[in-house]
Motif scaffolding. Structure first.
Motif, PDB file in Angstrom:
ATOM      1  N   GLN A 185      59.309  71.303  17.872  1.00  0.00           N
ATOM      2  CA  GLN A 185      57.836  70.810  17.880  1.00  0.00           C
ATOM      3  C   GLN A 185      57.621  70.064  19.166  1.00  0.00           C
ATOM      4  O   GLN A 185      58.087  69.186  19.810  1.00  0.00           O
ATOM      5  N   ASP A 192      57.559  77.488  14.395  1.00  0.00           N
ATOM      6  CA  ASP A 192      57.589  78.188  13.092  1.00  0.00           C
ATOM      7  C   ASP A 192      58.000  79.549  13.544  1.00  0.00           C
ATOM      8  O   ASP A 192      57.838  80.496  12.750  1.00  0.00           O
ATOM      9  N   ARG A 193      59.089  79.537  14.536  1.00  0.00           N
ATOM     10  CA  ARG A 193      59.933  80.844  14.549  1.00  0.00           C
ATOM     11  C   ARG A 193      60.578  81.089  13.239  1.00  0.00           C
ATOM     12  O   ARG A 193      61.410  80.318  12.640  1.00  0.00           O
ATOM     13  N   ILE A 205      63.385  78.787  11.385  1.00  0.00           N
ATOM     14  CA  ILE A 205      63.190  78.440   9.961  1.00  0.00           C
ATOM     15  C   ILE A 205      64.378  78.766   9.153  1.00  0.00           C
ATOM     16  O   ILE A 205      64.927  77.990   8.295  1.00  0.00           O
ATOM     17  N   GLN A 248      52.509  69.953  13.742  1.00  0.00           N
ATOM     18  CA  GLN A 248      53.716  70.841  13.761  1.00  0.00           C
ATOM     19  C   GLN A 248      54.796  70.490  12.875  1.00  0.00           C
ATOM     20  O   GLN A 248      55.696  71.297  12.430  1.00  0.00           O
ATOM     21  N   LYS A 279      54.070  71.543   9.460  1.00  0.00           N
ATOM     22  CA  LYS A 279      54.020  73.124   9.152  1.00  0.00           C
ATOM     23  C   LYS A 279      55.639  73.450   9.273  1.00  0.00           C
ATOM     24  O   LYS A 279      56.001  74.162   8.355  1.00  0.00           O
ATOM     25  N   THR A 280      56.577  72.763   9.764  1.00  0.00           N
ATOM     26  CA  THR A 280      57.810  73.020   9.756  1.00  0.00           C
ATOM     27  C   THR A 280      58.539  72.856   8.407  1.00  0.00           C
ATOM     28  O   THR A 280      59.126  73.477   7.928  1.00  0.00           O
ATOM     29  N   LEU A 316      56.999  75.544   6.058  1.00  0.00           N
ATOM     30  CA  LEU A 316      58.005  76.853   6.147  1.00  0.00           C
ATOM     31  C   LEU A 316      59.150  76.668   5.755  1.00  0.00           C
ATOM     32  O   LEU A 316      59.807  77.810   5.020  1.00  0.00           O
TER      33      LEU A 316
END
Length: 345
Positions: free
Chosen positions: A150, A184-185, A189, A229, A232-233, A236
């Motif tokens: 991040q 977010d790759r 993840i 971020q 988001k991680t 996901l």
């Protein structure tokens, strides 16, 4: 070494051109003694990306009471986790292993076209020294990969700052590509999710606490994307695991100073979970690429103790991705994308 074609006989020899892959981590003291800790903390806490208080206010405090006392307490904590066999911190041991494994993969794919090395933002090996070594070895292009999934000003940005400062001292500057955050790759993840599955098996915990390194809340208000971020991680990761909403809590650790930082604070949150009856939890640290003082001592020490003192009894710490082959594959994929056009397949 070779003399350029058509150059005069007295032209200095030049190394054959190659591409450098330089990974960067936060850093580590050289030892846990007072002076090693003081040097490291002085460099770290003098970084304006980390502590942005006016120097005339901050430096007297730092050079006075903070650097007089904190090296002792920090040194005691490092001593608890120190790799005595190699006489280095776990972060150094892991980063060396990551570099070696990445180098083996890179040389399998591109041979002598590439050179792989690592540097630390604070402490040794310094960004300046490693960049200089790579340039002298013939690296005319460099992919720079800070190991922060991040983006944050006090992590990714300061690593880039230090690289750019080092470039200013080069007579013949190499071309540089700095890597985007990989928050977010899908491969990152998935690697996180697989580490959770290895640790927990088929068990779905009442709570999985995703603990990220903290930062002052005002950084978020000033436009730093780190908080978003991190969220988001976590989202996901939950989706990759196939878990329902409410299982993963995003928290922040390592609060420093008196101002408000990103909340909730991990140490307070795990204690509250225990008081609410969540006596078995797991904790993961998605922002850290290597286990270090913040995970091995803070999470698996102080934060675990806070949970147990509040009534919890089942605390599972899920290690960082470290030198897991899946993590090395993520790093290799990132390099592959950013080195495109610079090496022959």
């Amino acid at each position: 070494m070779m003399r350029p074609t058509h150059a005069p006989a007295d032209h200095p020899a030049i190394k054959p051109a190659k591409t450098g892959i330089l990974i960067a981590n936060l850093g580590t003291p050289d030892g846990y003694d007072y002076w090693s800790m003081r040097r490291y903390l002085n460099e770290f806490l003098s970084d304006r990306r980390v502590i942005d208080i006016a120097r005339w206010k901050w430096q007297p405090l730092l050079q006075g009471i903070i650097l007089t006392t904190r090296p002792f307490s920090s040194g005691k904590n490092y001593k608890l986790i120190w790799n005595n066999e190699a006489n280095e911190s776990p972060l150094m041991t892991i980063t060396k292993s990551q570099t070696q494994m990445l180098a083996e993969r890179a040389h399998q794919e591109w041979g002598d076209q590439v050179m792989v090395d690592f540097c630390m933002r604070y402490g040794n090996p310094s960004t300046h020294d490693v960049l200089d070594r790579m340039v002298k070895a013939g690296c005319r292009r460099i992919v720079f990969l800070p190991l922060y999934p991040q983006y944050a000003g006090p992590t990714s940005a300061t690593a880039n700052d230090q690289l750019f400062r080092a470039l200013m001292e080069q007579t013949w500057q190499p071309s540089v590509r700095t890597v985007d955050p990989y928050v977010d790759r899908p491969d990152y993840i998935k690697a996180l999710a697989d580490s959770v599955r290895r640790a927990l098996g088929d068990t779905v915990p009442a709570k999985l606490v995703a603990s990220y390194h903290g930062m002052p809340k005002r950084y978020l208000m000033q436009g730093d994307p780190y908080h978003c971020q991190c969220q988001k991680t976590s989202r996901l990761l939950r989706e990759e695991l196939g878990w329902p909403e409410g299982i993963i809590d995003t928290t922040f650790q390592s609060v420093f100073g008196r101002e408000e930082w990103l909340r909730p604070y991990t140490v307070e949150h795990v204690a509250e979970l225990a008081r609410q009856g969540h006596t078995d939890i797991a904790v993961i640290s998605p922002a850290f690429s290597s286990d270090c003082i913040e995970t091995l001592e803070e999470i698996n020490g102080e934060i675990k103790e806070a949970f147990e003192e509040a009534g919890g009894h089942g605390f599972t710490y899920i290690p960082c991705l470290n030198d897991d082959p899946a993590h090395i594959e993520v790093m290799m994929n990132i390099v592959r994308e950013n080195i495109a056009g610079w090496v022959r397949d």
